[in-house]
Design a protein around this motif. Sequence first.
Motif, mmCIF file in Angstrom:
data_model
loop_
_atom_site.group_PDB
_atom_site.id
_atom_site.type_symbol
_atom_site.label_atom_id
_atom_site.label_comp_id
_atom_site.label_asym_id
_atom_site.label_seq_id
_atom_site.Cartn_x
_atom_site.Cartn_y
_atom_site.Cartn_z
ATOM 1 N N SER A 171 0.829 -1.200 0.000
ATOM 2 C CA SER A 171 0.000 0.000 0.000
ATOM 3 C C SER A 171 0.863 1.249 0.000
ATOM 4 C CB SER A 171 -0.916 0.016 1.235
ATOM 5 O OG SER A 171 -1.679 1.193 1.263
ATOM 6 N N ALA A 172 0.486 2.228 -0.824
ATOM 7 C CA ALA A 172 1.228 3.487 -0.850
ATOM 8 C C ALA A 172 1.050 4.248 0.452
ATOM 9 C CB ALA A 172 0.764 4.337 -2.029
ATOM 10 N N ASN A 173 -0.127 4.154 1.053
ATOM 11 C CA ASN A 173 -0.395 4.856 2.301
ATOM 12 C C ASN A 173 -1.371 4.017 3.119
ATOM 13 O OD1 ASN A 173 -0.195 7.300 4.008
ATOM 14 N ND2 ASN A 173 -2.372 7.449 3.552
ATOM 15 N N PRO A 174 -0.882 2.973 3.794
ATOM 16 C CA PRO A 174 -1.783 2.010 4.424
ATOM 17 C C PRO A 174 -2.660 2.641 5.503
ATOM 18 C CG PRO A 174 0.483 1.678 5.163
ATOM 19 C CD PRO A 174 0.531 2.655 4.027
ATOM 20 N N PRO A 175 -3.940 2.308 5.524
ATOM 21 C CA PRO A 175 -4.813 2.777 6.600
ATOM 22 C C PRO A 175 -4.308 2.295 7.956
ATOM 23 C CG PRO A 175 -6.094 1.790 4.816
ATOM 24 C CD PRO A 175 -4.649 1.467 4.550
ATOM 25 N N GLY A 176 -4.643 3.026 8.986
ATOM 26 C CA GLY A 176 -4.160 2.679 10.313
ATOM 27 C C GLY A 176 -4.591 1.308 10.781
ATOM 28 N N TRP A 177 -5.786 0.846 10.351
ATOM 29 C CA TRP A 177 -6.256 -0.444 10.851
ATOM 30 C C TRP A 177 -5.379 -1.590 10.378
ATOM 31 C CZ3 TRP A 177 -7.830 -4.609 7.936
ATOM 32 C CH2 TRP A 177 -8.141 -4.383 6.592
ATOM 33 N N TYR A 178 -4.600 -1.404 9.306
ATOM 34 C CA TYR A 178 -3.656 -2.443 8.894
ATOM 35 C C TYR A 178 -2.685 -2.758 10.033
ATOM 36 C CZ TYR A 178 -4.701 -1.985 3.816
ATOM 37 O OH TYR A 178 -5.287 -1.972 2.580
ATOM 38 N N HIS A 179 -2.423 -1.786 10.889
ATOM 39 C CA HIS A 179 -1.414 -1.921 11.943
ATOM 40 C C HIS A 179 -1.996 -2.407 13.267
ATOM 41 C CE1 HIS A 179 1.585 0.271 9.500
ATOM 42 N NE2 HIS A 179 0.558 0.987 9.095
ATOM 43 N N HIS A 180 -3.321 -2.541 13.375
ATOM 44 C CA HIS A 180 -3.917 -2.862 14.669
ATOM 45 C C HIS A 180 -3.421 -4.182 15.245
ATOM 46 C CE1 HIS A 180 -7.637 0.012 14.587
ATOM 47 N NE2 HIS A 180 -6.491 0.621 14.804
#
Length: 606
Positions: A498-507
């Motif tokens: 992802s160029a700019n991964p959403p924060g939920w990817y990191h949860h």
Amino acid sequence: MKQARDAHQADTTTSRPPPSEVDIRAQLQRILDNASFRASQRRRVMLQFIVDEALAGRGPRMKGTTVAIAVFGRDETFDQQSDPVVRLEARRLRSDLDSYYVDAGNQDPVRITIPKGAYVPRFEWQNKATATPTPLPDAAPPDAALPDPDPTVTPSPEAGFPAGRSRGRLILTAALLAIFGLAAIAAAFFGLRGAKPEATQARTPALIVLPFEAFGDIDEMEMIASGVTEELIANLMLFQNFRVYSTTASFRQDAGADPVALGRDLGVSYVVTGIMQSQNGHVHLRARLVDAQSGEVRWSGSYDKPLTPSDLIGAQRDLAVAISTELGEPYGAVNEAVAQRMDSDSAPSMPSYACILRAYDYRRSFEDALLAPAMACLNQAVVRDPGYADAWAMLGWLHLDAVRMDVVAEAERPAEMAAAFDAASRAVEIDGSSQRALSALAAITFYQGDYAAAEALQRQVLALNPHDPDILAQMGWRLAVRGDREGLTYLEQAVARSANPPGWYHHMIAVYAYLDGDYARSLDAAEKSSKLGSAVGLSFAAMNHAKLGDMEAARAELAAMAEAWPLIGRDPAAVYRMHQATDEIVEALVAGLKEAGWTEPATTME
């Protein structure tokens, strides 16, 4: 003049009086005359009308029906529940004004805003040091020399796991349903408030699609343009030679943003822009691919199509193939996949197609008031077009959302889940290779507790499109939340793709780092979403601050968490379990919140 003063609130930070009617009308004209104010003609009329009504002292009596009749041509039978046009256009107008004031209007003396939940505008001094009244436009030329700074991203909430019941900008989403843009579904698990994306170090070229601009002679044109934008993003996700900014990141940008500024601020290599215009039953689409370093137009295309879903899908297919080819992807299996998935022998009728747009409209904001109209429309669509798999799939998603977003009472949830499963199953029966249908059925099956079957379905989706970061993230999130560390591999791949991964990817990355005692790494991952206002991200940040000895920061994060989503403030275990977390994960997270200072609310005996 007294009525004008009564129509707006005084500036409480200084002793000077609020803007006068002369100041307000001058500001209104300044906005309407400025080319950077990109509102449609209908929204311009709406702005003029509500300002006039407020200055005339009729603001307190102004309701949605008043605006619908005066601006949108509705009659006295107008029903806001079945026809949300005023609410949607007011939301877009708020965004138009926000975009204007962060750019060309940032030095204007008067700020005009429309508070959420109302149609009566507010007028206040924008620059506190400026108290000189502004002349009317006919006494002086419009302000044509306003500064034009680099575009600034306007934050907007993303759909999904509530970051709070207060939702921001609502973008009409996901039309042209040949390939499903899974950003909306993925965000449904852990959604975030938006914020300015950080530039990402390039691994492969990054591309962002700006919201397509819409003009024309039909009310739905903006909705269609939003759908083209979202689906084009989903189609481009199929190609692995470049990274694509997510739908939510793209819709945070202004349609007229400077590509070179985006290249500098976001680290993108290419920018896709488009304009769509309808006239006499046809739509004309012009698109460009711009080099974000030089500003050079690398490719442009023009399409004239009848205003039907099948022809618009064909134009979108051509766009995806042309752009991917320009970026170096050879013709082959991926391009062929795009063509096959976008061709349809059973294109829906326009009314059913509009119901899909309404459903995606709801799913981008998860605003309770939009659910019932969308659900009713889809129920009509599946009767009208029973072979329309996308309508069945979306109906399944909405029934699921009614349960997990606490829209229906607890006693009604089993019936809602059964309806969700039936609708998604019907979609898969109609088209067993549809990513949309399979994704809906996988999510519903997961929330029914059949984790093995849900995993098998999601792996089918992954096989259909192994490059889409949202599909990877969904696969990883579901495995990880059920205790399988294999999910972390998928999540890390999603972040890399992802160029700019959403924060939920990191949860779940944050959760497992916390479980492993790596609190600094866990905090770093949690802050990818906590800084955007996600209640879940804030909960993770709080417990990590406590472990690292910063109790003041932990308390601040807990307070922000409870404000963003009161349910997690009262019962975090219920929120974690709502999304199928294992007992081990739930117990560890709740214990961490207690260390951070969270206390269970006292119960009262009746």
